[in-house]
Scaffold this motif. Structure first.
Motif, short mmCIF file in Angstrom:
data_model
loop_
_atom_site.label_atom_id
_atom_site.label_comp_id
_atom_site.label_asym_id
_atom_site.label_seq_id
_atom_site.Cartn_x
_atom_site.Cartn_y
_atom_site.Cartn_z
N MET A 1 -3.62 -1.68 -14.45
CA MET A 1 -3.05 -0.43 -13.96
C MET A 1 -2.05 -0.90 -12.94
SD MET A 1 -5.92 1.16 -11.32
CE MET A 1 -6.05 0.13 -9.76
N LYS A 2 -1.28 0.04 -12.26
CA LYS A 2 -0.42 -0.27 -11.26
C LYS A 2 -0.89 0.29 -10.02
CE LYS A 2 4.18 0.61 -13.48
NZ LYS A 2 5.20 1.63 -13.74
N LYS A 3 -0.62 -0.42 -8.81
CA LYS A 3 -1.57 -0.19 -7.51
C LYS A 3 -0.56 -0.62 -6.61
CE LYS A 3 -5.75 -0.72 -5.13
NZ LYS A 3 -7.11 -1.34 -5.24
N ALA A 4 -0.24 0.29 -5.35
CA ALA A 4 0.51 -0.22 -4.17
C ALA A 4 -0.21 -1.17 -3.62
CB ALA A 4 0.85 0.95 -3.36
N GLN A 5 0.57 -2.20 -2.98
CA GLN A 5 0.11 -3.52 -2.02
C GLN A 5 0.59 -3.36 -0.71
OE1 GLN A 5 0.31 -7.51 -2.88
NE2 GLN A 5 -1.55 -7.36 -3.35
N PHE A 6 0.02 -3.44 0.41
CA PHE A 6 0.78 -3.77 1.46
C PHE A 6 0.99 -5.49 1.55
CE2 PHE A 6 0.43 -5.22 6.09
CZ PHE A 6 1.49 -4.46 6.72
N VAL A 7 2.37 -5.48 1.84
CA VAL A 7 3.12 -6.76 1.79
C VAL A 7 3.03 -7.43 3.17
CG1 VAL A 7 5.03 -8.50 1.07
CG2 VAL A 7 4.43 -6.19 -0.23
N LYS A 8 3.63 -6.69 3.99
CA LYS A 8 3.69 -7.06 5.36
C LYS A 8 4.42 -5.99 5.98
CE LYS A 8 8.19 -9.28 4.90
NZ LYS A 8 8.93 -10.62 5.24
N ALA A 9 4.52 -5.83 7.51
CA ALA A 9 4.98 -4.72 8.21
C ALA A 9 6.69 -4.57 7.40
CB ALA A 9 5.33 -5.22 9.51
N GLY A 10 6.79 -3.33 7.38
CA GLY A 10 7.96 -2.73 6.44
C GLY A 10 8.23 -2.88 5.26
N GLN A 11 7.22 -3.44 4.43
CA GLN A 11 7.28 -3.66 3.01
C GLN A 11 5.99 -3.40 2.16
OE1 GLN A 11 8.62 -7.60 2.35
NE2 GLN A 11 8.43 -7.41 0.08
N GLU A 52 -3.63 -7.54 7.23
CA GLU A 52 -3.36 -8.57 6.50
C GLU A 52 -2.39 -8.54 5.70
OE1 GLU A 52 -6.21 -11.64 3.53
OE2 GLU A 52 -7.03 -9.92 4.70
N GLU A 53 -1.52 -9.46 5.36
CA GLU A 53 -0.47 -9.38 4.40
C GLU A 53 -1.04 -9.27 3.07
OE1 GLU A 53 2.33 -12.27 5.19
OE2 GLU A 53 2.98 -11.29 7.31
N ASN A 54 -0.25 -8.98 2.01
CA ASN A 54 -0.70 -8.70 0.84
C ASN A 54 -2.14 -8.17 0.56
OD1 ASN A 54 1.83 -10.04 -0.43
ND2 ASN A 54 1.10 -11.83 0.72
N SER A 55 -2.53 -7.22 1.30
CA SER A 55 -3.93 -6.68 1.13
C SER A 55 -3.60 -5.13 0.45
CB SER A 55 -4.40 -6.42 2.60
OG SER A 55 -3.67 -5.65 3.50
N GLU A 56 -4.79 -4.43 0.47
CA GLU A 56 -5.02 -3.31 -0.19
C GLU A 56 -4.27 -2.16 0.55
OE1 GLU A 56 -8.21 -1.64 -2.74
OE2 GLU A 56 -8.78 -0.81 -0.89
N ASN A 57 -3.46 -1.36 -0.18
CA ASN A 57 -2.98 -0.13 0.47
C ASN A 57 -4.04 0.62 1.08
OD1 ASN A 57 -3.53 2.44 -1.01
ND2 ASN A 57 -3.03 0.90 -2.72
N SER A 58 -3.54 1.20 2.18
CA SER A 58 -4.55 2.16 3.08
C SER A 58 -4.48 3.28 2.57
CB SER A 58 -4.30 2.10 4.54
OG SER A 58 -2.78 2.49 4.75
N GLY A 59 -3.98 3.61 1.34
CA GLY A 59 -4.00 5.28 0.94
C GLY A 59 -5.29 5.94 0.81
N HIS A 60 -5.35 6.99 1.31
CA HIS A 60 -6.94 7.50 1.33
C HIS A 60 -6.83 8.92 0.94
CE1 HIS A 60 -5.29 7.50 5.58
NE2 HIS A 60 -5.62 8.76 5.55
N GLU A 61 -5.79 9.62 0.49
CA GLU A 61 -5.62 11.19 0.04
C GLU A 61 -5.52 11.20 -1.21
OE1 GLU A 61 -3.56 12.20 4.44
OE2 GLU A 61 -2.45 11.39 2.79
N ALA A 62 -6.40 11.96 -1.88
CA ALA A 62 -5.95 11.88 -3.49
C ALA A 62 -6.51 13.36 -4.29
CB ALA A 62 -6.33 10.65 -4.12
N LEU A 63 -6.00 13.65 -5.25
CA LEU A 63 -6.72 14.58 -6.34
C LEU A 63 -6.93 13.60 -7.59
CD1 LEU A 63 -4.56 17.75 -6.13
CD2 LEU A 63 -6.50 17.39 -4.89
N GLY A 64 -8.01 13.64 -8.21
CA GLY A 64 -8.19 12.89 -9.45
C GLY A 64 -9.02 13.67 -10.38
N ILE A 65 -9.16 13.02 -11.71
CA ILE A 65 -10.00 13.57 -12.88
C ILE A 65 -11.00 12.57 -12.79
CG2 ILE A 65 -9.98 13.86 -15.19
CD1 ILE A 65 -8.28 15.85 -13.63
N VAL A 66 -12.30 13.01 -13.10
CA VAL A 66 -13.36 12.17 -13.04
C VAL A 66 -13.28 11.47 -14.41
CG1 VAL A 66 -15.90 11.96 -13.50
CG2 VAL A 66 -14.84 13.30 -11.69
#
Length: 345
Positions: A1-11, A52-66
């Motif tokens: 699956m696709k997932k966003a990743q925090f690379v570093k500040a600004g990226q 931390e660089e190359n770490s999980e995105n901090s996204g915490h807001e979502a709607l979803g299907i179980v």
């Protein structure tokens, strides 16, 4: 699956990741329908707090299907459409029973992350996940945006109003014209504030604030803003102050703008380790606030208000993006080209 990743500040970037799996009996796996960028996500993106660089995105807001659920989940089934609150209350501890599940005493992993992705693992979903009637395709894009706001920003704005103890007929002051501050205007109006003063320095945000219920706009900054509050309140100060930024200046403004005996409801994530409580003592100003009670507010008030068309907080999402456009979604919010970025799947 696709997932966003925090690379570093600004990226930010998109990476391939393994599908999430059930790891605990009360886990729920969600196919994400909508996600978004929060103002708190921008602190690391702007380089204002360590991450931390190359770490999980901090996204915490979502709607979803179980799509899957652990054996302890009895309140939901596969295919259910849900709001995924950023907090994971248990529903039965002293904090949750009091309506403060943002501080749930049962879990040491009470906050979400990694939801800027095609799928996500939601922990402790038995009580905290909120079922939405029907399916995503039953709703317009505008309604889905308002439902998405119920995963964090609208309940957080309402939490500012609740913890500030806004009462019918009050004069409420909202500090911060970001998405949370604008939702705090809605919250203050829902609780019956007669006058809602919004500190705003941006024409588009002030316009939306007025649409949401603000009666007065203060464009001044710093001490001049406090003086303006005093002018508008005949020298008394506001009955309730909703602090929705978390910076030192906004906190100072909140304390200086409150009348004696008023309550300051703080929902802006604090970014100042030093705070002088002595200044509140001789004014009898009460300080409250913290992480929002998303499940309590959505189940008790906000979901119905959205479905009934009483409130339309989805208007805070002024631009939409695909997951592949996550860098632009962050950058546009950081550059104030959008009030809040919505991620559509």
């Amino acid at each position: 699956m696709k997932k966003a990743q925090f690379v570093k500040a600004g990226q930010m970037k998109i990476v391939d990741a393994d599908m999430p799996k059930i790891q605990a009996d009360d886990d729920v796996i969600l196919k994400i329908v909508r996600a978004s960028v929060c103002g708190s996500d921008l602190w690391a993106f702007r380089g204002l707090e360590p991450k931390e660089e190359n770490s999980e995105n901090s996204g915490h807001e979502a709607l979803g299907i179980v799509v899957d659920a652990g054996p302890a989940i009895t309140t939901l089934k596969k295919g259910d459409f849900v709001i995924a609150p950023f907090t994971h209350g248990c529903g039965h501890c002293a904090a949750c029973r009091a309506g403060f599940e943002g501080c749930c005493l049962s879990h040491d992993d009470n906050f979400s992350s990694g939801y800027q992705a095609e799928y996500a693992r939601y922990q402790h979903g038995q009580w905290s996940l909120i079922k939405i009637p029907g399916k995503p395709e039953d709703y317009t894009d505008a309604m889905l945006a308002s439902l998405q706001s119920l995963s964090d920003v609208m309940p957080t704005g309402y939490h500012a109003a609740r913890t500030a103890r806004v009462q019918k007929g009050d004069t409420a002051l909202v500090i911060g014209d970001g998405a949370v501050g604008l939702c705090a205007v809605i919250g203050a109006k829902l609780r019956g504030a007669k006058r809602i003063i919004l500190m705003s320095h941006h024409e588009d945000r002030a316009k939306l604030g007025r649409e949401f219920g603000a009666t007065d706009i203060i464009e001044e900054r710093g001490d001049d803003a406090v003086k303006k509050v005093m002018e508008l309140t005949n020298g008394a100060g506001a009955d309730a102050v909703l602090e929705c930024v978390g910076a030192r200046q906004s906190t100072q403004q909140a304390l200086q703008s409150a009348r004696p005996g008023a309550v300051v409801g703080r929902v802006g994530l604090p970014h100042d380790s030093k705070f002088d409580l002595a200044q509140t003592f001789y004014r009898n100003v009460i300080i409250a606030g913290g992480p929002a009670s998303v499940t309590t507010y959505d189940k008790g008030l906000l979901l119905k208000a959205v479905l009934d068309g009483e409130i339309n907080p989805g208007k805070i999402f002024t631009k939409s993006y695909t997951l592949d456009q996550i860098q632009q979604a962050y950058q546009d919010m950081a550059d104030r080209k959008t009030i809040k970025s919505l991620i559509k799947f």
